[in-house]
Design a protein around this motif. Sequence first.
Motif, short mmCIF file in Angstrom:
data_model
loop_
_atom_site.label_atom_id
_atom_site.label_comp_id
_atom_site.label_asym_id
_atom_site.label_seq_id
_atom_site.Cartn_x
_atom_site.Cartn_y
_atom_site.Cartn_z
N PRO A 285 -41.85 34.39 60.35
CA PRO A 285 -41.11 35.13 58.77
C PRO A 285 -39.03 34.96 60.86
O PRO A 285 -39.27 36.32 61.15
N LEU A 286 -38.84 34.02 60.95
CA LEU A 286 -37.73 34.19 61.48
C LEU A 286 -35.62 33.58 61.14
O LEU A 286 -36.09 32.66 59.77
N CYS A 287 -35.57 34.57 60.82
CA CYS A 287 -34.30 34.94 60.69
C CYS A 287 -33.31 34.44 61.12
O CYS A 287 -32.84 34.42 62.45
N GLY A 288 -32.46 33.45 60.21
CA GLY A 288 -30.85 33.16 61.24
C GLY A 288 -29.63 33.60 60.97
O GLY A 288 -29.89 34.95 60.09
N PRO A 289 -29.06 33.69 61.16
CA PRO A 289 -27.83 34.46 61.16
C PRO A 289 -27.26 34.93 60.43
O PRO A 289 -26.29 35.48 59.47
N GLN A 290 -26.93 33.76 59.60
CA GLN A 290 -26.41 33.42 57.84
C GLN A 290 -26.20 34.61 56.83
O GLN A 290 -28.02 35.04 56.83
N GLU A 291 -25.97 34.99 56.16
CA GLU A 291 -26.54 35.86 55.11
C GLU A 291 -25.80 34.74 53.87
O GLU A 291 -24.56 34.70 53.71
N PRO A 292 -27.21 33.90 53.43
CA PRO A 292 -26.77 32.82 52.88
C PRO A 292 -25.58 33.31 51.14
O PRO A 292 -25.17 32.86 50.92
N LEU A 293 -25.91 34.86 50.67
CA LEU A 293 -24.87 35.01 49.63
C LEU A 293 -23.85 34.89 49.97
O LEU A 293 -22.53 35.22 49.29
N ARG A 294 -23.21 35.64 50.90
CA ARG A 294 -22.49 35.82 52.06
C ARG A 294 -20.99 34.35 52.10
O ARG A 294 -20.22 34.69 51.44
N VAL A 295 -21.59 34.26 52.60
CA VAL A 295 -21.37 32.40 52.59
C VAL A 295 -20.73 31.57 51.42
O VAL A 295 -20.08 31.43 51.72
N LEU A 296 -21.66 32.37 50.13
CA LEU A 296 -21.00 31.23 49.27
C LEU A 296 -19.81 32.44 48.53
O LEU A 296 -18.99 31.11 48.39
N ASP A 297 -20.14 33.10 48.67
CA ASP A 297 -19.22 34.02 47.61
C ASP A 297 -17.73 33.74 48.61
O ASP A 297 -17.06 33.94 48.22
N GLU A 298 -17.60 32.89 50.16
CA GLU A 298 -16.89 33.21 50.66
C GLU A 298 -16.26 31.53 50.90
O GLU A 298 -15.18 31.58 51.23
N GLY A 299 -16.98 30.83 49.46
CA GLY A 299 -16.65 29.49 49.80
C GLY A 299 -17.17 28.69 50.13
O GLY A 299 -16.79 27.37 50.74
N GLY A 300 -18.36 28.67 51.39
CA GLY A 300 -18.65 28.34 51.95
C GLY A 300 -19.87 27.60 51.61
O GLY A 300 -20.82 27.50 51.01
N VAL A 301 -20.62 26.65 52.73
CA VAL A 301 -21.64 26.42 51.88
C VAL A 301 -23.13 26.58 53.28
O VAL A 301 -22.75 26.34 54.32
N PRO A 302 -24.24 27.08 52.50
CA PRO A 302 -25.06 28.05 53.82
C PRO A 302 -25.70 26.91 54.59
O PRO A 302 -25.97 26.13 53.54
N ASP A 303 -27.18 27.26 55.04
CA ASP A 303 -27.80 26.21 55.64
C ASP A 303 -28.65 26.84 54.58
O ASP A 303 -30.04 26.09 55.42
N LEU A 304 -29.56 27.73 54.27
CA LEU A 304 -30.27 28.05 54.03
C LEU A 304 -31.91 28.73 54.99
O LEU A 304 -32.75 27.78 54.34
#
Length: 516
Positions: A285-304
């Motif tokens: 259970p190691l979390c990365g820095p990205q918030e995937p839904l926020r990245v998507l909302d901003e038009g980016g590509v999340p690393d999931l």
Amino acid sequence: MGEKVAADGIDLADRERYRRKLHDCLEGLRRMLAEKRFDRPKNLMGLEIELNLAGADGLPRMLNSQVLERIASGDFQTELAQCNLEVNITPHRLSGRVLDQLAEELRTGLGYAERKARELAARIVMIGILPTLHASDLTASSLSANDRYVLLNEQMRAARGEDFAIDIEGVERLVSRSPSIAPEAACTSVQLHLQVTPGRFAAVWNAAQAIAAVQIAVGANSPFLFGRELWRESRPPVFQQATDTRVPELQAQGVRPRTWFGERWVDSVHELFEENLRFFPPLLPLCGPQEPLRVLDEGGVPDLAELVLHNGTIYRWNRPVYGVAGGVAHLRVENRVLPAGPTVADVVANTAFYYGLVRALAEQPRPVWTRLPFAAAAGNFDTACRHGIDAVLRWPRSGRAGGTAEIPAVRLVRQELLPLAAAGLDAWGVEPADRDHYLGIIEARCVRRVNGASWQAAAFHHARRQGLARDAALAAMTRRYGELMHAGEPVHTWPVAWPVGEATVPAQRRAAPEGA
């Protein structure tokens, strides 16, 4: 085994946040699929091979960090145990002379690694399971110095709460226990990647599942573990049991093992990732820095990142893979069925057979998975692992009658599947001369009923008949295998008999019981 991770302790808050982010990642994947946010097809294939290190005596050498330091190439990496390496081949476009190019790159890379290993009195051995391994070689202290492996071992041990048990009944029976996941490192494989579009993913994955048994039947190369002759391809039962976090009570309840074939055909890649969350508790259970839904909302590509990490702890024989390259997301099917070896020619032949056959089956107007029950495909996989080149499989009947019938794997390959594989390679645009050469190796194995596993078993019994004790016979066979592997002629041409001499194993190596 994936990316490096670092852990400074895991608490309940970490697990809760990770679970929330896993579900955010799954929702992000669903949105990306709906919005068609994936790369266009590029006909790209990739290849990874896990390798063993052995000494001139045929016994394992725990030297991967020293060998890697001398190799000094990003193409080579650590694997789970210190006697393992992995080589990664740059992705290639499936067309033209790709098969010969792949063979040349492998010969060059492995030859260089072999020269560097020899500087440390070690050898590169490309084989499904190193026959000379003993349980004492694979303990927690033999794991590679990598945070991920250490943490994965700790978490799997905690989840199981008791020793891992290996109990395999084959030609002989092996019963062994381990307080760590280290026996998993006995299993070294070839991993074949194929980038696909979301619309084609299900067809390719289903096709790969349908032919997994056939891949094993013609490519089996792992008949021994810890001094015992087991199944012709022993990696699947060893891998499942060495990573099985289920105590017997959970097994009795029908909880799925983390290493599994699956239980149904699929209609989309989303189904497989959703199954991962529904059936399997997180181990890392190691979390990365990205918030995937926020990245998507901003038009980016999340690393999931959390979804990718969780996926890496579930060992499907055909695994879905999500990745991002050049800022664009893509999907791959990772085929993990094949053992390593025996030679570069054999590996490339197995590769050609897979890529040709999976394309042809994925494009059939009446796909094989609509005519073959999933339970039959899973049963075929088990049968092929047990019997290898001599397996008899269930396959859909041709013609109007429908249903399935039993057919020897070698006949199925020669009469039906090799022509399909050839047509699939033609569809990729592979050079006909390469197509015929490498598929010819598969056909010759079927004609002679010889693959790596059958050769190993025959060579071992030849050494025993020459008077060698069990461990000495395994060591002599392993040394002979290494010689022939580096000579490069495909395994169906290898002679079984050779002058074994007075081969022995070092006195400090405890002999395995003689058994039957």
